[in-house]
Structures are given as structure tokens and as C-alpha cells.
Enzyme design. Structure first.
Site, PDB file in Angstrom:
ATOM      1  CG  HIS A 113      -8.474   0.546  -2.640  1.00 19.51           C
ATOM      2  ND1 HIS A 113      -7.749  -0.833  -2.143  1.00 19.51           N
ATOM      3  CD2 HIS A 113      -9.133   0.735  -1.563  1.00 19.51           C
ATOM      4  CE1 HIS A 113      -7.821  -0.928  -0.889  1.00 19.51           C
ATOM      5  NE2 HIS A 113      -8.533   0.197  -0.624  1.00 19.51           N
ATOM      6  NE  ARG A 128     -11.091  -4.383   1.069  1.00 19.44           N
ATOM      7  CZ  ARG A 128     -10.136  -3.545   1.341  1.00 19.44           C
ATOM      8  NH1 ARG A 128     -10.297  -2.415   2.195  1.00 19.44           N
ATOM      9  NH2 ARG A 128      -8.654  -3.683   0.880  1.00 19.44           N
ATOM     10  CD  GLN A 166     -13.000  -1.149  -0.233  1.00 18.58           C
ATOM     11  OE1 GLN A 166     -12.132  -0.830   0.427  1.00 18.58           O
ATOM     12  NE2 GLN A 166     -14.320  -1.464  -0.055  1.00 18.58           N
ATOM     13  CB  CYS A 170     -13.836   2.176   0.386  1.00 13.54           C
ATOM     14  SG  CYS A 170     -13.287   3.948   0.328  1.00 13.54           S
ATOM     15  CG  ASP A 206     -13.006   7.476  -0.868  1.00 12.67           C
ATOM     16  OD1 ASP A 206     -12.732   7.155   0.213  1.00 12.67           O
ATOM     17  OD2 ASP A 206     -12.097   7.354  -1.624  1.00 12.67           O
ATOM     18  NE  ARG A 217      -3.814   0.919   2.073  1.00 14.80           N
ATOM     19  CZ  ARG A 217      -4.904   1.221   2.521  1.00 14.80           C
ATOM     20  NH1 ARG A 217      -5.125   1.729   3.515  1.00 14.80           N
ATOM     21  NH2 ARG A 217      -6.035   0.381   2.393  1.00 14.80           N
TER      22      ARG A 217
END
Ligand code: CP
Ligand code: NVA
Length: 335
Positions: free
Chosen positions: A133, A315, A136, A270, A229, A106
Site C-alpha cells: 500500500h 493521504r 499510504q 491507516c 491495522d 486498487r
């Protein structure tokens, strides 16, 4: 379907069939977890988890999933390794590739995770970059499929900063799966013309579509999923808060947006979300700009239409599937 040895860097790299396979494996692993059936077929293996930005869901998902698969996991925090400071990405990749069966990354630019994958010799998984991402996306697609029973034809509207990792990734995921994607925001926040064109080409093949609109009324009318988001992403400077609040407040997900979408629509995010003042940053920004909520109102976040915690749970199941599939599962382990 054999994805052993593949890296998972962005959704665009995978076919709809490969994505469906990953979702099917995730659903199976989820069922096994609920029933207490062990899936520790990666016993004796290890994974490295590199986090140059902070995380709750992604880190915990990788750690729990690795543990469930019987693997050890080493967490490298944003400050505690040599990466990028004393040691190049290529060198780090070659070192970690000698010790681990897979590496999560990440961080910042997509090109860093691509470089890591080029040199590691083992699968590399993108745990979020500025541009994409992808883990996700698998969780979001699984959650939508669980809720509606299918993906093809689902209408998803993304509100807010649609040119960053979440907007880009959702547009790509929708295009791949034959879904109808709308970016509903001001023009400045539309995804890049290049990525839009690429996703339009994919959508033509899958029966999906891409729409960009500044109109909240049109963009959210009768859609299945309203998604948003945070307005300021990790790594962005504090100075952008003022302009983001000014530009994106008209695209806040509130009761009228959900009513326009319809009673069967769901709300997704998310996470983490600024839906109240119960966070340090939320309090500071709230006091500075005189607001109580940002991208989503607390009313919508806490409503029956919100499926954000199902999404967060998924997730873990989807990340477990990605690791198992790319490290390699014994045949017939997944029904
Ligand atoms: N959604 C997500 O990636 O959350 P974290 O930043 O907590 O990992
Ligand atoms: N756009 C957000 C997503 C967090 C999961 C960020 O990059 O901070």
C-alpha cells in the site's frame, strides 16, 4: 530529481532520496492548499481510478487531488467495468493509456498492478494490493516527519497481521528511511522471510533495522510509533475472523501498550479501524465473539496520542504529489 513517467507500484522501487523528494513536494503542496494557492498545472489532463476493492480515503484523495491539479478523474467501481472479466489487464492498460495521463489501481495481487504498468504507457499508481500500500506509506512518513521533525532513527512497531499489505509496506518504508521497524505479533503473522531479508539488506545501508518479536513488552518498549491495522483485510473470507481474534487479541493496541511505549509515543492506523461497535461489521463481529473493540481500543483511538486523522488528511497531499511528480510538473512550481 525527475520522476516524470515513472509508475508508483511499491516503496521498494524508490531510493530514500526519491522518497524524500516526494515528501518534500507533498509538504509544499499541503502548504499551498492551506494558503489557497492554486496548483492546477495539470489542466486539461485526465486520470482513471480503478477500484476493484472499496475505499473512502484513497478514492477521495485521488479525486480531490486530481481536481486541485486541474485534472478530470474517472472512477471505475468494483463492478462497473470490463476489467478482468471480459477484458484482460494488458488490453485494459492499452485502452486507458490512450485516454488518460495516469491510472490508479486498487485490487488484489501485486502482479496485476505491475502488469497494468507494463502495458499502459502512462504512470500507474498502486492504490493498494494484497502485498503493498505505497501511497499510504508516503502519508505515514509525512505524518511522522511532521510530528517528530525527522524520520531517521524513529522506532516504529507494527502490531497485528504483519504479513499483509500494511506490515510489508511499513517494513519496507522504515528500511528505506533509516527507521527501526518491529513486527510485534505471533510468528505466523510475521512478514515473509524473503521480504525481511530484502528489507534487512536495505536497512544495513540506511542505518535502520528490522526486528520480529512475539513479546509485546519488548516490542513496544520505548518506541515512537505504535501502528496497527484491521485483523481481516478486504477480500479475505469471513471464516478467518475467529482465528484472527484468537491469535491477535494479545496484540491489541490498548492503554498498557501505549504506556509501555511512553508518553511521547503516537498511535497510527491507516483506517478504517474497528475501535468500537459503530459499524455494521463491528456490531456483527462484536456480537458473535463477545468483544467491544478489536485491533485498537476506543480509549487509545480517541486519545491525545492518536494522530490518525492527520495521517488520513496526508493521504490527499501525498497522492497529489505522486500524481504531479510522475505526470510531470513545470519546473520551479514547487518551492
Ligand atoms: N487507508 C485506506 O487506504 O483507506 P481506504 O480503504 O478508505 O481507501
Ligand atoms: N489491510 C487493509 C488495509 C486497508 C487500508 C486491507 O487490505 O483491507
Amino acid at each position: 530529481m525527475n520522476l516524470k513517467g515513472r509508475s508508483f507500484l511499491k516503496i521498494l522501487d524508490f531510493t530514500p532520496e526519491e522518497i524524500t523528494y516526494m515528501l518534500d513536494v507533498a509538504a509544499d503542496l499541503k502548504e499551498k492548499k492551506k494558503k489557497g494557492v492554486p496548483v492546477d498545472f495539470c489542466r486539461g489532463k485526465n486520470v482513471a481510478l480503478i477500484f476493484e476493492k472499496t475505499s473512502t480515503r484513497t478514492r477521495c484523495s485521488f479525486e480531490v487531488a486530481a481536481n486541485d491539479l486541474g485534472m478530470g478523474a474517472t472512477y471505475l467501481d468494483p463492478a462497473g467495468s470490463q476489467i478482468g472479466k471480459k477484458e484482460s489487464i494488458a488490453d485494459t492498460a492499452r485502452v486507458l493509456g490512450r485516454m488518460y495521463e495516469g491510472i490508479e489501481y486498487r485490487g488484489f495481487e501485486q502482479k496485476i498492478v505491475e502488469e497494468l504498468a507494463k502495458y499502459a504507457g502512462v504512470p500507474v499508481w498502486n492504490g493498494l494490493t494484497n502485498e503493498f500500500h505505497p501511497t499510504q506509506m508516503l502519508a505515514d512518513l509525512l505524518t511522522i516527519r511532521e510530528h517528530f521533525g525527522h524520520l531517521k532513527g524513529i522506532k516504529l512497531t507494527y502490531m497485528g497481521d504483519a504479513r499483509y499489505n500494511m506490515g510489508n509496506s511499513l517494513m519496507a518504508a522504515c528500511a528505506k528511511m533509516g527507521m527501526h521497524f518491529t513486527a510485534c505479533t505471533t510468528k505466523t503473522y510475521f512478514p515473509s522471510a524473503e521480504l525481511v531479508a530484502e528489507c534487512e539488506r536495505i536497512a544495513e545501508q540506511t542505518g535502520g533495522s528490522i526486528r520480529l518479536t512475539e513479546s509485546v513488552e519488548e516490542g513496544t518498549k520505548n518506541v515512537d510509533v505504535i501502528y496497527t491495522d484491521v485483523w481481516v483485510s478486504m477480500g479475505e473470507p469471513d471464516e478467518v475472523w475467529a482465528s484472527r481474534i484468537h491469535d491477535l487479541m494479545p496484540y491489541q493496541v490498548n492503554r498498557s501498550v501505549m504506556e509501555n511505549a511512553g508518553e511521547n509515543a503516537v498511535f497510527m492506523h491507516c483506517l478504517p479501524a474497528f475501535h468500537d461497535l459503530n459499524t455494521k461489521i463491528g456490531k456483527e463481529i462484536g456480537a458473535k465473539f463477545g468483544i467491544q473493540e478489536m485491533e485498537v481500543t476506543d480509549e487509545v483511538f480517541e486519545s491525545g496520542q492518536s494522530i490518525v486523522f492527520d495521517e488520513a488528511e496526508n493521504r490527499m497531499h501525498t497522492i497529489k504529489a505522486v500524481m504531479a511528480i510522475t505526470i510531470g510538473m513545470p519546473e520551479n512550481t514547487v518551492s
